[in-house]
Design a protein around this motif. Structure first.
Motif, mmCIF file in Angstrom:
data_model
loop_
_atom_site.group_PDB
_atom_site.id
_atom_site.type_symbol
_atom_site.label_atom_id
_atom_site.label_comp_id
_atom_site.label_asym_id
_atom_site.label_seq_id
_atom_site.Cartn_x
_atom_site.Cartn_y
_atom_site.Cartn_z
ATOM 1 N N GLY A 185 6.353 130.588 -71.779
ATOM 2 C CA GLY A 185 4.904 130.871 -72.430
ATOM 3 C C GLY A 185 3.636 130.719 -71.935
ATOM 4 O O GLY A 185 2.492 130.945 -72.165
ATOM 5 N N MET A 186 4.323 129.699 -70.800
ATOM 6 C CA MET A 186 3.115 128.513 -70.765
ATOM 7 C C MET A 186 2.825 128.954 -68.730
ATOM 8 O O MET A 186 3.699 129.274 -67.838
ATOM 9 C CB MET A 186 2.883 127.454 -70.500
ATOM 10 N N VAL A 187 1.731 128.963 -68.719
ATOM 11 C CA VAL A 187 1.646 129.187 -66.553
ATOM 12 C C VAL A 187 1.044 127.715 -65.535
ATOM 13 O O VAL A 187 0.000 127.381 -66.391
ATOM 14 C CB VAL A 187 0.549 129.939 -65.862
ATOM 15 N N ALA A 214 -14.024 122.057 -69.874
ATOM 16 C CA ALA A 214 -13.740 122.097 -68.533
ATOM 17 C C ALA A 214 -12.695 122.343 -67.563
ATOM 18 O O ALA A 214 -12.488 123.072 -67.448
ATOM 19 C CB ALA A 214 -13.979 120.237 -67.671
ATOM 20 N N GLU A 215 -11.456 121.840 -68.860
ATOM 21 C CA GLU A 215 -10.106 122.449 -68.249
ATOM 22 C C GLU A 215 -10.074 124.008 -68.514
ATOM 23 O O GLU A 215 -9.535 125.218 -68.008
ATOM 24 C CB GLU A 215 -9.055 122.198 -68.986
ATOM 25 N N TRP A 216 -10.339 124.700 -69.289
ATOM 26 C CA TRP A 216 -10.823 125.923 -70.174
ATOM 27 C C TRP A 216 -11.831 126.699 -68.928
ATOM 28 O O TRP A 216 -10.860 128.316 -69.012
ATOM 29 C CB TRP A 216 -11.351 125.897 -71.675
ATOM 30 N N GLU A 217 -12.500 126.242 -68.856
ATOM 31 C CA GLU A 217 -13.290 126.860 -67.407
ATOM 32 C C GLU A 217 -12.681 127.436 -66.611
ATOM 33 O O GLU A 217 -13.029 127.946 -65.855
ATOM 34 C CB GLU A 217 -14.466 126.444 -67.529
ATOM 35 N N ARG A 218 -12.049 125.851 -66.448
ATOM 36 C CA ARG A 218 -11.220 126.069 -64.739
ATOM 37 C C ARG A 218 -10.534 126.839 -65.191
ATOM 38 O O ARG A 218 -9.653 127.725 -63.636
ATOM 39 C CB ARG A 218 -10.322 125.015 -64.629
ATOM 40 N N ALA A 219 -9.677 126.982 -66.189
ATOM 41 C CA ALA A 219 -8.546 128.006 -66.296
ATOM 42 C C ALA A 219 -9.424 130.157 -66.729
ATOM 43 O O ALA A 219 -8.242 130.807 -65.504
ATOM 44 C CB ALA A 219 -7.722 127.759 -67.580
ATOM 45 N N ALA A 220 -10.413 129.447 -67.028
ATOM 46 C CA ALA A 220 -10.790 131.466 -67.528
ATOM 47 C C ALA A 220 -11.577 131.775 -65.677
ATOM 48 O O ALA A 220 -11.005 132.797 -65.627
ATOM 49 C CB ALA A 220 -11.908 130.645 -68.263
ATOM 50 N N ARG A 221 -11.708 130.747 -65.328
ATOM 51 C CA ARG A 221 -12.840 131.167 -63.502
ATOM 52 C C ARG A 221 -12.160 132.342 -62.319
ATOM 53 O O ARG A 221 -11.928 133.114 -62.163
ATOM 54 C CB ARG A 221 -14.067 130.595 -63.814
ATOM 55 N N GLY A 222 -10.390 131.283 -62.659
ATOM 56 C CA GLY A 222 -9.270 131.439 -61.956
ATOM 57 C C GLY A 222 -10.242 131.634 -60.098
ATOM 58 O O GLY A 222 -10.518 129.919 -59.948
ATOM 59 N N ASN A 223 -9.792 132.422 -59.492
ATOM 60 C CA ASN A 223 -10.180 132.467 -58.508
ATOM 61 C C ASN A 223 -11.650 133.098 -58.052
ATOM 62 O O ASN A 223 -11.761 133.906 -56.841
ATOM 63 C CB ASN A 223 -8.798 132.360 -56.878
ATOM 64 N N LYS A 224 -12.362 133.230 -59.374
ATOM 65 C CA LYS A 224 -13.724 133.687 -58.936
ATOM 66 C C LYS A 224 -14.437 133.139 -59.279
ATOM 67 O O LYS A 224 -15.226 132.733 -60.838
ATOM 68 C CB LYS A 224 -13.227 135.085 -59.466
ATOM 69 N N PRO A 225 -15.414 131.344 -58.743
ATOM 70 C CA PRO A 225 -15.995 130.756 -59.481
ATOM 71 C C PRO A 225 -17.396 131.047 -59.076
ATOM 72 O O PRO A 225 -18.022 130.595 -59.981
ATOM 73 C CB PRO A 225 -15.244 129.373 -58.412
ATOM 74 N N PHE A 227 -5.304 133.870 -63.067
ATOM 75 C CA PHE A 227 -3.542 133.244 -63.454
ATOM 76 C C PHE A 227 -2.906 133.663 -64.202
ATOM 77 O O PHE A 227 -1.924 132.706 -65.027
ATOM 78 C CB PHE A 227 -4.553 131.539 -63.906
ATOM 79 N N GLY A 228 -2.806 134.451 -64.286
ATOM 80 C CA GLY A 228 -2.140 135.463 -65.652
ATOM 81 C C GLY A 228 -2.014 134.903 -66.847
ATOM 82 O O GLY A 228 -1.468 134.848 -67.813
ATOM 83 N N LEU A 229 -3.729 134.432 -67.681
ATOM 84 C CA LEU A 229 -3.670 134.381 -68.878
ATOM 85 C C LEU A 229 -4.544 135.391 -69.221
ATOM 86 O O LEU A 229 -5.500 136.776 -69.109
ATOM 87 C CB LEU A 229 -4.756 133.135 -68.764
#
Length: 379
Positions: free
Chosen positions: A61-63, A219-230, A278-280
């Protein structure tokens, strides 16, 4: 520890007040929050972990979220950005694992069944303890009010000219909790895959301890949310015309009428909308998500003052909000089904709000993360 849960009901404070905050210059600092007490993160020259180690398997359940450097905070073209999303600043984070979805009712129910845990919204209220955390002279509410419960949303019957007054659409509801998220008579039966809500910060931590996980830093949350669209406003890009296809938000006139153009009026089951790079799922809308960072209005200014990217920032060392001097608030991210362009548009990646530790709300849940070191310790 329920003082602010009820205080939110009595005074209607601590609840998304930043959605319509009074604007002040984004580079203006409040002298009442000493710099030395705001930032505990320092520049670190140690290389960050980017790729997942080959000998570590992703938990069910994690990525894996690759480590990297990014600009945290509002992007230049975001005209809806609020002052507390600025200034944007450089951040580096190590790679980590994150839940693909928000924690669901079924997952939380399993935790409760195995541990017997009782959430804050279900516990008796201690006025003697609570009154030490409210302004001196606050009268004791009637015993009929001092009952376990939480905050629930209500539509208004007519247009609301003053969106600063959120008492118009929030109710203190005795009996509201994670099993009855909209109050007595509501139920999570048949909603195993809906995100669990009405969980206070302490409740989320208890779940994390049981699951061997932790809450993400901001910071982790935003890194994950941004994916490859910084450089994008939303996780899918900058096009807001596809919002109803991408996220569960309020479409129509808030808080009077929800057109349900996105298919839902309240919470949606997880995975109802496309994932990010990231598949989230549901990194925009549906329900807000707790992070581990204290909410401090000067934090972004202090990070920006550091000459270089901050590695794995852990948030401010203490909470501070001049609008809420009695509150001890944590940052929540991601927006919810109540977010609307006229109100706060918090389905944007950089959106951030604050909620007091004891607040449990029908549009606030969480997801967990795990680091490589945590998984190694489990072995």
């Amino acid at each position: 520890m329920q003082y602010y849960k009820l205080l939110s009901a009595l005074l209607l404070v601590g609840l998304l007040i930043q959605c319509k905050e009074e604007k002040k210059s984004s580079d203006e600092k409040d002298v009442n929050a000493p710099m030395s007490e705001v930032v505990e993160s320092k520049i670190d020259t140690t290389p960050i972990l980017v790729e997942k180690p080959e000998n570590i398997k992703a938990p069910e359940g994690m990525v894996w979220i690759p480590g990297g450097e990014f600009i945290q905070g509002a992007v230049p073209q975001d005209k809806m950005a609020m002052d507390h999303e600025k200034p944007a600043h450089k951040v580096k984070v190590d790679g980590f694992f994150m839940d693909i979805t928000e924690v669901t009712n079924a997952q939380f129910a399993k935790f409760v069944k195995e541990t017997g845990y009782i959430t804050i919204a279900e516990r008796a209220i201690d006025w003697e303890e609570m009154k030490t955390q409210v302004p001196e002279g606050t009268p004791k509410p009637h015993d009929s009010i001092l009952q376990p419960g939480s905050l629930t949303f209500k539509k208004t019957k007519t247009s609301v000219p003053n969106l600063y007054d959120f008492s118009q659409w929030w109710n203190w509801t005795i009996g509201a909790n994670w099993k009855q998220p909209n109050g007595p008579g509501s139920s999570i039966k048949g909603k195993d895959n809906d995100p669990v809500v009405q969980v206070a910060y302490e409740d989320a931590l208890a779940y994390c301890q049981w699951a061997g996980r932790r809450l993400p830093t901001e910071a982790e949350w935003e890194r994950a949310a941004r994916g490859n669209k910084p450089e994008s406003i939303y996780f899918w890009g900058d096009d807001d015309t596809v919002l109803s296809q991408m996220a569960n938000t309020w479409e129509g006139e808030f808080p009077v009428n929800n057109s349900k153009a996105d298919g839902f009026e309240q919470r949606a089951r997880v995975k109802s909308y496309p994932p990010n790079d990231f598949g989230l799922y549901d990194m925009a809308g549906n329900v807000w998500e707790w992070t581990s960072d204290w909410y401090n209005t000067n934090y972004y200014n202090e990070l920006n003052a550091i000459n270089g990217p901050v590695v794995n920032p852990q948030g401010a060392t203490n909470p501070y909000n001049p609008n809420m001097p009695y509150a001890r608030e944590k940052v929540m991210r991601g927006g919810s089904f109540l977010c609307n362009a006229s109100y706060c548009a918090s389905y944007r990646i950089s959106s951030r709000m604050a909620s007091s530790l004891d607040s449990s709300l029908e549009h606030l849940g969480f997801r967990t993360v795990a680091t490589v070191s945590m998984l190694k310790e489990d072995k």
